[in-house]
Motif scaffolding. Sequence first.
Motif, PDB file in Angstrom:
ATOM      1  N   GLY A  99       0.705  -1.073  -0.152  1.00 30.32           N
ATOM      2  CA  GLY A  99      -0.182  -0.080   0.087  1.00 30.32           C
ATOM      3  C   GLY A  99       0.938   1.222  -0.108  1.00 30.32           C
ATOM      4  O   GLY A  99       0.301   2.242  -0.038  1.00 30.32           O
ATOM      5  N   GLU A 100       2.135   1.138   0.333  1.00 29.79           N
ATOM      6  CA  GLU A 100       2.986   2.346   0.379  1.00 29.79           C
ATOM      7  C   GLU A 100       4.022   2.484  -0.998  1.00 29.79           C
ATOM      8  O   GLU A 100       4.356   3.573  -1.283  1.00 29.79           O
ATOM      9  N   LEU A 101       4.160   1.384  -1.544  1.00 27.47           N
ATOM     10  CA  LEU A 101       5.261   1.614  -2.676  1.00 27.47           C
ATOM     11  C   LEU A 101       4.796   0.630  -3.827  1.00 27.47           C
ATOM     12  O   LEU A 101       4.301  -0.479  -3.769  1.00 27.47           O
ATOM     13  N   GLN A 102       5.188   0.970  -5.150  1.00 28.31           N
ATOM     14  CA  GLN A 102       4.778   0.280  -6.216  1.00 28.31           C
ATOM     15  C   GLN A 102       6.045   0.564  -7.078  1.00 28.31           C
ATOM     16  O   GLN A 102       6.256   1.628  -7.555  1.00 28.31           O
ATOM     17  N   VAL A 103       6.895  -0.719  -7.285  1.00 26.20           N
ATOM     18  CA  VAL A 103       7.894  -0.823  -8.196  1.00 26.20           C
ATOM     19  C   VAL A 103       7.338  -1.247  -9.508  1.00 26.20           C
ATOM     20  O   VAL A 103       6.328  -2.183  -9.610  1.00 26.20           O
ATOM     21  N   VAL A 104       7.498  -0.522 -10.819  1.00 28.76           N
ATOM     22  CA  VAL A 104       7.228  -0.912 -11.780  1.00 28.76           C
ATOM     23  C   VAL A 104       8.259  -0.798 -12.723  1.00 28.76           C
ATOM     24  O   VAL A 104       8.826  -0.079 -13.190  1.00 28.76           O
ATOM     25  N   GLY A 105       8.501  -2.196 -13.535  1.00 34.04           N
ATOM     26  CA  GLY A 105       9.727  -2.317 -14.414  1.00 34.04           C
ATOM     27  C   GLY A 105       8.762  -2.170 -15.745  1.00 34.04           C
ATOM     28  O   GLY A 105       7.972  -2.665 -16.206  1.00 34.04           O
ATOM     29  N   ILE A 106       9.576  -1.184 -16.612  1.00 30.93           N
ATOM     30  CA  ILE A 106       8.881  -0.968 -17.921  1.00 30.93           C
ATOM     31  C   ILE A 106      10.002  -1.340 -18.905  1.00 30.93           C
ATOM     32  O   ILE A 106      11.057  -0.948 -19.139  1.00 30.93           O
ATOM     33  N   ALA A 107       9.706  -2.646 -19.594  1.00 27.47           N
ATOM     34  CA  ALA A 107      10.700  -3.308 -20.387  1.00 27.47           C
ATOM     35  C   ALA A 107      10.363  -2.574 -21.834  1.00 27.47           C
ATOM     36  O   ALA A 107       9.519  -2.555 -22.493  1.00 27.47           O
ATOM     37  N   ILE A 108      11.752  -2.177 -22.239  1.00 23.73           N
ATOM     38  CA  ILE A 108      11.719  -1.695 -23.482  1.00 23.73           C
ATOM     39  C   ILE A 108      12.593  -2.840 -24.394  1.00 23.73           C
ATOM     40  O   ILE A 108      13.729  -2.705 -24.743  1.00 23.73           O
ATOM     41  N   GLU A 124       8.913  -9.729  -8.218  1.00 23.82           N
ATOM     42  CA  GLU A 124       7.689  -9.653  -7.701  1.00 23.82           C
ATOM     43  C   GLU A 124       6.775  -8.553  -7.849  1.00 23.82           C
ATOM     44  O   GLU A 124       5.637  -8.152  -7.749  1.00 23.82           O
ATOM     45  N   TYR A 125       7.559  -7.514  -8.441  1.00 22.24           N
ATOM     46  CA  TYR A 125       7.064  -6.231  -8.960  1.00 22.24           C
ATOM     47  C   TYR A 125       6.496  -6.133 -10.368  1.00 22.24           C
ATOM     48  O   TYR A 125       6.721  -7.240 -11.010  1.00 22.24           O
ATOM     49  N   GLN A 126       5.641  -5.338 -10.352  1.00 21.15           N
ATOM     50  CA  GLN A 126       4.892  -5.333 -11.922  1.00 21.15           C
ATOM     51  C   GLN A 126       5.807  -5.104 -13.030  1.00 21.15           C
ATOM     52  O   GLN A 126       6.558  -4.022 -12.997  1.00 21.15           O
ATOM     53  N   ILE A 127       5.385  -5.762 -14.179  1.00 18.89           N
ATOM     54  CA  ILE A 127       6.279  -5.479 -15.192  1.00 18.89           C
ATOM     55  C   ILE A 127       5.338  -5.308 -16.579  1.00 18.89           C
ATOM     56  O   ILE A 127       4.381  -5.925 -16.780  1.00 18.89           O
ATOM     57  N   LEU A 128       5.551  -4.167 -16.934  1.00 16.06           N
ATOM     58  CA  LEU A 128       5.010  -3.552 -18.092  1.00 16.06           C
ATOM     59  C   LEU A 128       5.729  -3.520 -19.377  1.00 16.06           C
ATOM     60  O   LEU A 128       7.021  -3.445 -19.366  1.00 16.06           O
ATOM     61  N   LEU A 129       5.097  -3.507 -20.602  1.00 15.81           N
ATOM     62  CA  LEU A 129       5.809  -3.646 -22.038  1.00 15.81           C
ATOM     63  C   LEU A 129       5.774  -2.112 -22.560  1.00 15.81           C
ATOM     64  O   LEU A 129       4.689  -1.539 -22.667  1.00 15.81           O
ATOM     65  N   GLY A 130       6.862  -1.503 -22.895  1.00 12.22           N
ATOM     66  CA  GLY A 130       6.865  -0.159 -23.322  1.00 12.22           C
ATOM     67  C   GLY A 130       7.198  -0.355 -24.983  1.00 12.22           C
ATOM     68  O   GLY A 130       7.377  -1.520 -25.362  1.00 12.22           O
ATOM     69  N   ASP A 131       7.197   0.713 -25.437  1.00 11.77           N
ATOM     70  CA  ASP A 131       7.255   0.913 -26.862  1.00 11.77           C
ATOM     71  C   ASP A 131       8.056   2.335 -27.396  1.00 11.77           C
ATOM     72  O   ASP A 131       8.629   2.807 -26.323  1.00 11.77           O
TER      73      ASP A 131
END
Length: 186
Positions: A99-108, A124-131
């Motif tokens: 509830g305090e922190l969100q690490v987000v990996g944005i994969a290029i 364990e953290y969220q991975i999103l796909l970039g462009d």
Amino acid sequence: MNPAKVLVVTVLAGTLSIGAALFGERWFAKQDIDLSGRGDDGRIATLPDLRLPDLSGQEIASNAWGGKVVVLNFWATWCPPCLREMPMLDELQRGVDAGELQVVGIAIDAREAVERFLAENQVEYQILLGDADTVALSRRLGNRTGGLPFTVVFDPLGRRVFSHTGEITADLVRARILPLLDQETG
């Protein structure tokens, strides 16, 4: 009109214009109005409205992270410094209340490469796909060189408080992220 009158009128008009400009600049500064949507250094000053897919194809919006410290980490599977810092980011996410922190990996990177990498290296953290648009966004967030890894941190109010191109270290995490979470910095 004689040349002296033209000179006086020109100087008077110039003086009034400069005075009005200075007054306006000071007035806007006192009102704390940001007409550009950017910080003093020209970079985006708040958490942008992101909508990126995760590996399952579900679109994730940045407004889901409201009220949290957000660490956006732009990375790629072919980037050795990116891969070296991932365990530390994973530990950071696991060590702090969700509830305090969100690490987000944005994969290029290509979806297939990211899937292969994460099959062998779970995080364990969220991975999103970039462009390409995401790379441009990283530049507007302060990544002047377009290098990877690039990390940008936002406080719980969504204000950009820190950005760093290159591998982040435990010292940077202690100095720049943990204080936002009221965690021990020692």
